[in-house]
Design a protein around this motif. Sequence first.
Motif, PDB file in Angstrom:
ATOM      1  N   ASP A  67       3.206   2.397   3.414  1.00 35.63           N
ATOM      2  CA  ASP A  67       3.104   0.721   3.846  1.00 35.63           C
ATOM      3  C   ASP A  67       1.707  -0.395   3.593  1.00 35.63           C
ATOM      4  O   ASP A  67       0.793   0.496   3.799  1.00 35.63           O
ATOM      5  CB  ASP A  67       3.249   0.616   5.359  1.00 35.63           C
ATOM      6  CG  ASP A  67       4.651   1.984   5.674  1.00 35.63           C
ATOM      7  OD1 ASP A  67       4.673   2.311   6.659  1.00 35.63           O
ATOM      8  OD2 ASP A  67       5.731   1.650   4.746  1.00 35.63           O
ATOM      9  N   PHE A  68       1.886  -1.454   4.744  1.00 35.53           N
ATOM     10  CA  PHE A  68       0.854  -2.839   4.373  1.00 35.53           C
ATOM     11  C   PHE A  68       1.145  -2.849   5.599  1.00 35.53           C
ATOM     12  O   PHE A  68       1.910  -3.190   6.221  1.00 35.53           O
ATOM     13  CB  PHE A  68       0.935  -3.378   3.649  1.00 35.53           C
ATOM     14  CG  PHE A  68       0.787  -3.298   2.219  1.00 35.53           C
ATOM     15  CD1 PHE A  68       0.286  -3.642   1.765  1.00 35.53           C
ATOM     16  CD2 PHE A  68       2.363  -3.044   1.290  1.00 35.53           C
ATOM     17  CE1 PHE A  68      -0.013  -3.277   0.407  1.00 35.53           C
ATOM     18  CE2 PHE A  68       2.579  -3.338   0.333  1.00 35.53           C
ATOM     19  CZ  PHE A  68       1.010  -2.872  -0.008  1.00 35.53           C
ATOM     20  N   GLU A  69      -0.347  -2.297   6.687  1.00 35.28           N
ATOM     21  CA  GLU A  69      -0.258  -2.806   8.115  1.00 35.28           C
ATOM     22  C   GLU A  69      -0.761  -3.954   8.745  1.00 35.28           C
ATOM     23  O   GLU A  69      -0.533  -4.133   9.866  1.00 35.28           O
ATOM     24  CB  GLU A  69      -1.187  -1.548   8.116  1.00 35.28           C
ATOM     25  CG  GLU A  69      -0.225  -0.123   8.342  1.00 35.28           C
ATOM     26  CD  GLU A  69      -1.252   0.475   7.115  1.00 35.28           C
ATOM     27  OE1 GLU A  69      -2.020  -0.004   6.851  1.00 35.28           O
ATOM     28  OE2 GLU A  69      -0.556   2.222   6.976  1.00 35.28           O
ATOM     29  N   THR A  70      -1.193  -4.847   8.091  1.00 35.54           N
ATOM     30  CA  THR A  70      -2.037  -6.029   8.384  1.00 35.54           C
ATOM     31  C   THR A  70      -1.721  -6.766   7.414  1.00 35.54           C
ATOM     32  O   THR A  70      -2.059  -6.817   6.085  1.00 35.54           O
ATOM     33  CB  THR A  70      -3.897  -5.568   8.487  1.00 35.54           C
ATOM     34  OG1 THR A  70      -4.094  -4.200   9.414  1.00 35.54           O
ATOM     35  CG2 THR A  70      -4.441  -6.644   9.544  1.00 35.54           C
ATOM     36  N   TRP A  71      -1.419  -7.979   8.357  1.00 31.59           N
ATOM     37  CA  TRP A  71      -1.431  -8.852   7.935  1.00 31.59           C
ATOM     38  C   TRP A  71      -2.017 -10.469   8.045  1.00 31.59           C
ATOM     39  O   TRP A  71      -1.981 -10.441   9.226  1.00 31.59           O
ATOM     40  CB  TRP A  71       0.993  -9.326   8.055  1.00 31.59           C
ATOM     41  CG  TRP A  71       1.107  -8.415   7.012  1.00 31.59           C
ATOM     42  CD1 TRP A  71       1.821  -7.200   7.487  1.00 31.59           C
ATOM     43  CD2 TRP A  71       2.382  -8.573   5.936  1.00 31.59           C
ATOM     44  NE1 TRP A  71       2.005  -6.937   6.366  1.00 31.59           N
ATOM     45  CE2 TRP A  71       3.022  -7.153   5.803  1.00 31.59           C
ATOM     46  CE3 TRP A  71       1.971  -9.481   5.050  1.00 31.59           C
ATOM     47  CZ2 TRP A  71       3.834  -6.870   4.352  1.00 31.59           C
ATOM     48  CZ3 TRP A  71       3.263  -8.985   4.385  1.00 31.59           C
ATOM     49  CH2 TRP A  71       3.697  -7.452   2.989  1.00 31.59           C
ATOM     50  N   LEU A  86      -3.380   0.885   4.642  1.00 38.33           N
ATOM     51  CA  LEU A  86      -4.764   2.260   4.385  1.00 38.33           C
ATOM     52  C   LEU A  86      -4.444   2.908   3.357  1.00 38.33           C
ATOM     53  O   LEU A  86      -5.300   3.966   3.348  1.00 38.33           O
ATOM     54  CB  LEU A  86      -4.381   2.412   5.936  1.00 38.33           C
ATOM     55  CG  LEU A  86      -5.244   3.366   6.167  1.00 38.33           C
ATOM     56  CD1 LEU A  86      -7.451   2.991   6.532  1.00 38.33           C
ATOM     57  CD2 LEU A  86      -5.220   3.351   8.083  1.00 38.33           C
ATOM     58  N   SER A  87      -2.885   3.705   3.240  1.00 39.80           N
ATOM     59  CA  SER A  87      -2.836   4.476   2.653  1.00 39.80           C
ATOM     60  C   SER A  87      -3.666   4.660   0.726  1.00 39.80           C
ATOM     61  O   SER A  87      -4.329   5.731   0.317  1.00 39.80           O
ATOM     62  CB  SER A  87      -1.905   4.954   1.923  1.00 39.80           C
ATOM     63  OG  SER A  87      -1.092   3.389   1.020  1.00 39.80           O
ATOM     64  N   GLY A  88      -3.751   3.150   0.863  1.00 34.08           N
ATOM     65  CA  GLY A  88      -4.059   2.419  -1.005  1.00 34.08           C
ATOM     66  C   GLY A  88      -3.597   2.927  -2.051  1.00 34.08           C
ATOM     67  O   GLY A  88      -3.958   2.463  -3.273  1.00 34.08           O
ATOM     68  N   TYR A  98      -8.566   0.150   0.943  1.00 32.06           N
ATOM     69  CA  TYR A  98      -7.094  -0.437   1.130  1.00 32.06           C
ATOM     70  C   TYR A  98      -6.605  -1.296  -0.011  1.00 32.06           C
ATOM     71  O   TYR A  98      -7.233  -1.525  -0.758  1.00 32.06           O
ATOM     72  CB  TYR A  98      -6.850  -1.644   1.944  1.00 32.06           C
ATOM     73  CG  TYR A  98      -7.161  -0.925   3.424  1.00 32.06           C
ATOM     74  CD1 TYR A  98      -6.290  -0.946   4.819  1.00 32.06           C
ATOM     75  CD2 TYR A  98      -8.800  -1.005   4.139  1.00 32.06           C
ATOM     76  CE1 TYR A  98      -6.927  -0.876   6.436  1.00 32.06           C
ATOM     77  CE2 TYR A  98      -8.851  -0.459   4.966  1.00 32.06           C
ATOM     78  CZ  TYR A  98      -7.903  -0.580   6.078  1.00 32.06           C
ATOM     79  OH  TYR A  98      -8.651   0.048   7.571  1.00 32.06           O
ATOM     80  N   ALA A  99      -5.499  -1.108  -0.269  1.00 28.03           N
ATOM     81  CA  ALA A  99      -4.319  -1.224  -1.006  1.00 28.03           C
ATOM     82  C   ALA A  99      -3.954  -2.783  -0.543  1.00 28.03           C
ATOM     83  O   ALA A  99      -3.910  -2.804   0.370  1.00 28.03           O
ATOM     84  CB  ALA A  99      -2.708  -0.545  -1.063  1.00 28.03           C
ATOM     85  N   ILE A 100      -4.368  -3.668  -0.908  1.00 25.30           N
ATOM     86  CA  ILE A 100      -3.784  -4.996  -1.366  1.00 25.30           C
ATOM     87  C   ILE A 100      -2.965  -6.044  -2.062  1.00 25.30           C
ATOM     88  O   ILE A 100      -2.849  -5.607  -2.593  1.00 25.30           O
ATOM     89  CB  ILE A 100      -5.336  -6.000  -1.477  1.00 25.30           C
ATOM     90  CG1 ILE A 100      -6.500  -5.448  -0.496  1.00 25.30           C
ATOM     91  CG2 ILE A 100      -4.998  -7.597  -0.817  1.00 25.30           C
ATOM     92  CD1 ILE A 100      -6.514  -5.108   0.617  1.00 25.30           C
TER      93      ILE A 100
END
Length: 121
Positions: A107-111, A100-102, A32-34
């Motif tokens: 988009d950032f799906e989880t916060w 999830l796209s990395g 994941y991208a963070i």
Amino acid sequence: QLQLVESGGGLVQPGGSLRLSCAASGFTLDYYAIGWFRQAPGKEREGVSCISVTEQTTYYADSVKDRFTISRDNARNTVSLQMNRLKPEDTAVYYCAAGLSGSCRRDFETWGQGTLVTVSS
């Protein structure tokens, strides 16, 4: 269930340092991208930093460049934000988020729920 938990916030004097951590449960952060975001009182949420997978690079807001450093610890399934030379204007609730796209450009799906950083004398 995917979950992120931030920790490490607190009260620090101007010029001091803090290290924030973002811990994942239910998934592996390697893929994941963070991103780190913050929201100060009375202001909109803004991006602070991001570490990508697809681009294999890091990004920083101009306001924190050369003071903050984002990094991964894959063995501990965490992402950290080292914050040095803190200023009063850094005071905010800091959030981490996973994409999830990395890519830091999508988009950032989880916060996470956020951790409060207060920079004051």
